[in-house]
Design a protein around this motif. Structure first.
Motif, mmCIF file in Angstrom:
data_model
loop_
_atom_site.group_PDB
_atom_site.id
_atom_site.type_symbol
_atom_site.label_atom_id
_atom_site.label_comp_id
_atom_site.label_asym_id
_atom_site.label_seq_id
_atom_site.Cartn_x
_atom_site.Cartn_y
_atom_site.Cartn_z
ATOM 1 N N PRO A 62 0.833 -1.207 0.000
ATOM 2 C CA PRO A 62 0.000 0.000 0.000
ATOM 3 C C PRO A 62 0.867 1.255 0.000
ATOM 4 O O PRO A 62 1.812 1.367 0.777
ATOM 5 C CB PRO A 62 -0.795 -0.125 1.306
ATOM 6 C CG PRO A 62 -0.841 -1.593 1.582
ATOM 7 C CD PRO A 62 0.482 -2.124 1.111
ATOM 8 N N GLY A 63 0.580 2.179 -0.893
ATOM 9 C CA GLY A 63 1.396 3.379 -1.026
ATOM 10 C C GLY A 63 2.432 3.271 -2.122
ATOM 11 O O GLY A 63 3.025 4.272 -2.519
ATOM 12 N N ASN A 64 2.672 2.038 -2.604
ATOM 13 C CA ASN A 64 3.569 1.776 -3.738
ATOM 14 C C ASN A 64 4.917 2.484 -3.640
ATOM 15 O O ASN A 64 5.276 3.306 -4.486
ATOM 16 C CB ASN A 64 2.882 2.180 -5.045
ATOM 17 C CG ASN A 64 1.544 1.487 -5.227
ATOM 18 O OD1 ASN A 64 0.521 2.133 -5.425
ATOM 19 N ND2 ASN A 64 1.539 0.162 -5.137
ATOM 20 N N PRO A 65 5.712 2.150 -2.613
ATOM 21 C CA PRO A 65 7.035 2.784 -2.481
ATOM 22 C C PRO A 65 7.986 2.312 -3.577
ATOM 23 O O PRO A 65 7.784 1.268 -4.201
ATOM 24 C CB PRO A 65 7.515 2.290 -1.115
ATOM 25 C CG PRO A 65 6.847 0.956 -0.959
ATOM 26 C CD PRO A 65 5.483 1.129 -1.575
ATOM 27 N N GLY A 66 9.030 3.092 -3.810
ATOM 28 C CA GLY A 66 10.085 2.658 -4.708
ATOM 29 C C GLY A 66 11.041 1.736 -3.974
ATOM 30 O O GLY A 66 11.061 1.693 -2.744
ATOM 31 N N PHE A 67 11.839 1.002 -4.724
ATOM 32 C CA PHE A 67 12.818 0.087 -4.141
ATOM 33 C C PHE A 67 14.181 0.334 -4.767
ATOM 34 O O PHE A 67 14.282 0.545 -5.979
ATOM 35 C CB PHE A 67 12.416 -1.377 -4.390
ATOM 36 C CG PHE A 67 11.561 -1.984 -3.309
ATOM 37 C CD1 PHE A 67 12.080 -2.906 -2.425
ATOM 38 C CD2 PHE A 67 10.230 -1.605 -3.180
ATOM 39 C CE1 PHE A 67 11.285 -3.475 -1.432
ATOM 40 C CE2 PHE A 67 9.425 -2.155 -2.192
ATOM 41 C CZ PHE A 67 9.960 -3.098 -1.307
#
Length: 377
Positions: A62-67
């Motif tokens: 949830p929130g779709n963070p970058g990696f």
């Protein structure tokens, strides 16, 4: 209060955290970047898996963070694990991709003077493992070695980056239990450095190489028969190596066979992903849930198959470890209650019974793996 009641309370707390996790995680992870710290050098299997996961993982949180992926090689992931445990932020933005053997270092104390491990493996937050592993011993096609019998009758050079890595552990184990004469050449820069040395003829073999890494990184070598696989380390033969013997099948001594099977148990941990201690429960719930969803996703599996990356995931529930008796606090764990709880979920578990042996009853149901030591009796 009994440990069983504490476990039930903890379970309720985790359940509540899981219910609240999606909304809270979305607020937290939006516009954030999650760092995967790989405890080995670039170009190896752990690095390859981490970079593959980094391309997919964010869309399942949830929130779709970058990696992003950073490499912190050193002492078979000891440097990275110490960093994760003592230095890394404890907010859910840091994940470690560590070599499975390092989690045993606080127990076995192989490195240096035995005080180099600055972490408690049971306090790390286990997220999951993308695959369970089978390690192998391979020899270069130009060498004369075609079986373990050949290895027993000659000196074989194999490469390693550190003593606690599979490359350092398995050759010494073979020498001790199978009568081989394998010389370990230390100091190579991870798997990529060892494969280069093998190709150049500096060494004859790679011992403890994960088969998933062989297939994904050097599949052409297998196809072109540049390498021969002499033995595999695990509890059962890999489906694609049914004609290659297990190490435990190559000794007639029961004690040696038991030792080989015990050390091979680390392969069940596979390629683990962990977070630091004391990370908020909602962040851990989001990381674990997203990991499980990702590794079952059709698109993820299709991409993995295309890249010849093995995926046989295990969840955090399958990485349960307890101490029967804590030598520092004196607390006794209700191990039978733990056995019942993990049995409900079909999970494997490890019990450290070193301090309990000969003093208090051991688990009646029996753990999957148990650590005992005669020097404490």
């Amino acid at each position: 209060m009994k440990t069983f009641n504490l476990l039930k309370a903890a379970s309720c707390g985790l359940a509540l955290a899981a219910l609240a996790a999606p909304a809270m995680a979305a607020d937290f992870y939006k516009d954030k970047t999650v760092t995967i710290t790989v405890g080995s050098s670039a170009g190896g299997g752990y690095d390859g898996y981490a970079r593959f996961l980094a391309q997919h993982w964010g869309k399942f949180i949830p929130g779709n963070p970058g990696f992003i992926v950073k490499n912190m090689p050193g002492a078979g992931s000891l440097k990275a694990t110490n960093h994760l445990y003592n230095v890394a932020p404890r907010d859910g933005t840091q994940i470690g991709a560590i070599q499975n053997g390092v989690v045993f270092e606080p127990l076995f104390k192989v490195m240096g003077k035995g005080r180099e491990a600055k972490f408690d493996a049971q306090k790390l937050n286990w997220i999951g493992a993308v695959t369970k592993e089978i390690s192998v011993m391979v020899v270069w096609h130009k060498t004369p070695f075609k079986s373990i019998a050949d290895v027993r009758n000659a000196t074989v050079r194999t490469g390693a980056s550190g003593p606690t890595t599979s490359y350092g552990v398995y050759p010494r184990l073979m020498n001790a239990t199978m009568g081989t004469n394998i010389k370990v050449v230390m100091g190579y820069n991870g798997t990529s450095g060892i494969t280069l040395a093998l190709e150049r003829g500096e060494i004859d073999a790679m011992t403890g190489w994960d088969y998933s890494s062989v297939a994904s990184r050097k599949g052409q070598w297998l196809k072109d028969k540049k390498i021969r696989i002499l033995v595999q380390f695990g509890n059962k033969r890999h489906p694609q190596m049914q004609n290659v013997p297990l190490a435990s099948e190559l000794t007639t001594d029961k004690l040696n066979r038991d030792v080989l099977e015990l050390i091979a148990a680390r392969q069940e941990i596979g390629r683990p992903y962990v977070a630091p201690p004391d990370v908020p429960a909602e962040s851990i719930a989001a990381l674990r849930s997203s990991f499980n969803t990702m590794t079952a996703d059709a698109g993820f599996l299709k991409d993995a198959n295309k890249r010849r990356i093995e995926v046989h995931p295990s969840t955090a529930a399958e990485a349960v470890a307890v101490m029967a008796a804590n030598n520092e606090t004196g607390v006794l764990t209700d191990v039978d209650a733990v056995a019942g709880l993990v049995a409900e979920h079909g999970a494997a578990w490890h019990c450290d019974s070193v301090q309990a042996l000969g003093r208090v009853p051991l688990a009646s149901a029996g753990p999957t793996y148990e650590t005992l030591s005669a020097h404490k009796v």
